[in-house]
Design an enzyme around this catalytic site. Sequence first.
Site, PDB file in Angstrom:
ATOM      1  N   LYS A   1     -28.279  -0.006  -5.887  1.00 44.21           N
ATOM      2  CA  LYS A   1     -28.091  -0.338  -7.302  1.00 44.21           C
ATOM      3  C   LYS A   1     -28.054  -1.851  -7.500  1.00 44.21           C
ATOM      4  CE  LYS A   1     -24.315  -0.776  -9.703  1.00 44.21           C
ATOM      5  NZ  LYS A   1     -23.028  -0.620 -10.400  1.00 44.21           N
TER       6      LYS A   1
ATOM      7  N   ASP B   1     -26.546   3.391 -12.623  1.00 51.25           N
ATOM      8  CA  ASP B   1     -25.114   3.124 -12.770  1.00 51.25           C
ATOM      9  C   ASP B   1     -24.485   4.323 -13.492  1.00 51.25           C
ATOM     10  OD1 ASP B   1     -25.799   2.885 -15.449  1.00 51.25           O
ATOM     11  OD2 ASP B   1     -24.586   1.087 -15.766  1.00 51.25           O
TER      12      ASP B   1
END
Length: 211
Positions: A121, A140
């Site tokens: 991420k 996320d």
Amino acid sequence: MTKKEKVKKIIEIFRKKFGHPKCALDYKTPFELLVSVILSAQCTDVRVNIVTKHMFKIVNTPEEFANMDLSEIEDLIRSTGFFRNKAKNIKLCSQRILEKFNGEVPQSMEDLTSLAGVGRKTANVVRGEIWGLADGITVDTHVKRLTNLIGLVNSDDPLKIEKELMKIVDKKDWIDFPHFLILQGREICIARRPKCSICEIKEYCNYGKNK
């Protein structure tokens, strides 16, 4: 309507609404962004920006963080939560950037994810924001929640979600798509009180169209 067709319609709507959105974190260098993204875990971007506005005036390079006492870093980032682990990762990350990458934030996914505290991420955010590179899609909490509600995925596993999204989202939209979902999640599709009645993509959302 296939998932690919649904995603295309959603992106068209969000493109008109949001244009070409940028990361909400404040930074001046790739390293500042990297540190900010590490701090953003389990913390709002607003809080991170408050912390880094002060911190980056004191320390903002790999050399400075690597040479700083861990306790000093902890004090600077305490309000972001999980500050001990984040401080340790920032220090280790800084040391590795100095030792292995000549003090520069590396560009490749492999090199970035070799840094302490940097997963896919974080690497996706940095690569997309700084260099416009996309090896994947940032997942996320907003992206995870909205893609499940819309019906694009059926999983809580970020890696599985990312792989599914990469199949149905055009690669040219891999950087912007998560930004769209994050902005929509903050403004309309709020976790505890989604505003489905005024949501622009309601007709394409499995959850919204039943509200």
